[in-house]
Design a protein around this motif. Structure first.
Motif, PDB file in Angstrom:
ATOM      1  N   ASP A  19       0.691  -1.013  -0.073  1.00 57.94           N
ATOM      2  CA  ASP A  19      -0.877  -0.084   0.338  1.00 57.94           C
ATOM      3  C   ASP A  19       0.734   1.276   0.063  1.00 57.94           C
ATOM      4  OD1 ASP A  19      -2.926  -0.551  -0.289  1.00 57.94           O
ATOM      5  OD2 ASP A  19      -1.544  -2.154   2.039  1.00 57.94           O
ATOM      6  N   ASN A  20       0.148   2.775  -0.633  1.00 58.11           N
ATOM      7  CA  ASN A  20       0.999   3.603  -0.521  1.00 58.11           C
ATOM      8  C   ASN A  20       1.198   4.301   0.597  1.00 58.11           C
ATOM      9  OD1 ASN A  20       1.122   6.261  -1.493  1.00 58.11           O
ATOM     10  ND2 ASN A  20       0.873   6.288  -3.234  1.00 58.11           N
ATOM     11  N   GLU A  54      -6.640   3.788  -4.332  1.00 56.76           N
ATOM     12  CA  GLU A  54      -6.201   3.086  -3.184  1.00 56.76           C
ATOM     13  C   GLU A  54      -6.145   2.746  -2.516  1.00 56.76           C
ATOM     14  OE1 GLU A  54      -2.276   5.235  -3.897  1.00 56.76           O
ATOM     15  OE2 GLU A  54      -1.328   4.360  -5.891  1.00 56.76           O
ATOM     16  N   LEU A  58      -6.802   0.040   0.381  1.00 59.14           N
ATOM     17  CA  LEU A  58      -6.813   0.085   1.648  1.00 59.14           C
ATOM     18  C   LEU A  58      -7.848  -0.119   2.514  1.00 59.14           C
ATOM     19  CD1 LEU A  58      -4.615   0.257   3.524  1.00 59.14           C
ATOM     20  CD2 LEU A  58      -5.059   2.825   3.492  1.00 59.14           C
ATOM     21  N   LYS A  61      -9.221  -3.747   2.267  1.00 53.12           N
ATOM     22  CA  LYS A  61      -8.618  -4.563   3.414  1.00 53.12           C
ATOM     23  C   LYS A  61      -8.486  -4.548   5.507  1.00 53.12           C
ATOM     24  CE  LYS A  61      -4.115  -4.623   0.543  1.00 53.12           C
ATOM     25  NZ  LYS A  61      -2.572  -3.845   0.927  1.00 53.12           N
TER      26      LYS A  61
END
Length: 199
Positions: A19-20, A54, A58, A61
Motif C-alpha cells: 500500500d501507498n 488505493e 486499503l 483490507k
C-alpha cells in the motif's frame, strides 16, 4: 488482527508493504476529520492528488466499507463535474488490483468501460468513414480474461435489456448506493448525513 494467533497480535505491528504511504495519510485524515481531502487531477502527469482506488483497496483490507463508499462516490462526483470517465486502461488497472470479483469498484470500472464503448459506437454511427471500425476495435483489445468476460457479458445483457441505451456511471443516479459496499439492509453514510443536516 491484533487478537488471536496472528503475528500482529504478538508484535502489535501491522505492515502493508503493497500500500501507498499517501493512502495512509488520506486514511488518517478521514479517521480524524471524517472527511476526505478534495480531489484534483493534474493533466500534465495524468494523476490525481490522491488515488481513490488505493484508498478503496486499503479500506477494503481494513474492513471500512464507509470509507470505500466515500472514496468511490468522491471519484464519481469528480469525474461527473469534470466530464471524465474511466476507459479501457483504467478498467485493466482496476481488474489487476487485489479485490473480490464482485467488488463495487470493479463494477464501476466495468460500467465506465461499457459507457466508453457505447460512446465509441455512437461516434461510428455518426462518422462511419472517419476510421475503420476494425482499427478502432483493435484498440479495445484487453488481455485480462476476467475483464473480457465481464465486459462482453455485460454489454450483451445491457444492450438487450436497455435497447442499447447505456447510462453514464458518473451521472446522478436514482440509486445512489449502486456502487456501495454495504448490504441492502445496512445503513448508508449518505442517509446518516441527511439526518444530521435535517434534509
Amino acid at each position: 488482527m491484533f487478537n488471536g494467533s496472528f503475528r500482529e497480535a504478538f508484535t502489535k505491528i501491522a505492515t502493508f508493504p503493497e500500500d501507498n504511504l499517501k493512502a495512509f495519510h488520506v486514511l488518517l485524515d478521514w479517521v480524524y476529520t471524517n472527511t476526505l481531502p478534495p480531489l484534483s487531477y493534474n493533466s500534465a502527469i495524468r494523476c490525481y492528488n490522491w488515488q481513490p482506488e488505493e484508498i478503496y483497496i486499503l479500506a477494503d483490507k481494513l474492513c471500512i466499507p464507509e470509507l470505500m463508499d466515500r472514496a468511490l462516490d468522491m471519484l464519481r462526483a469528480f469525474q461527473l463535474n469534470t466530464n471524465q470517465t474511466w476507459g479501457r486502461q483504467d478498467a485493466k488497472y482496476i481488474y489487476s488490483l487485489p479485490m473480490m470479483k464482485n467488488s463495487p469498484l470493479r463494477q464501476y470500472a466495468l460500467d465506465c468501460m461499457i459507457f466508453s464503448f457505447s460512446l465509441f459506437l455512437e461516434e461510428l454511427k455518426e462518422r462511419p468513414r472517419k476510421q475503420s471500425s476494425y482499427t478502432r476495435c483493435r484498440k479495445l483489445k484487453v488481455k485480462k480474461v476476467e475483464l473480457n468476460r465481464d465486459f462482453l457479458l455485460a454489454v450483451s445483457v445491457r444492450t438487450l435489456k436497455d435497447k442499447i441505451h447505456i447510462h453514464n456511471p458518473n451521472s446522478n443516479d436514482p440509486f445512489p448506493c449502486r456502487y456501495h459496499s454495504h448490504g441492502k439492509d445496512e445503513p448508508c453514510y449518505l442517509s446518516s448525513n441527511k439526518r444530521k443536516r435535517g434534509d
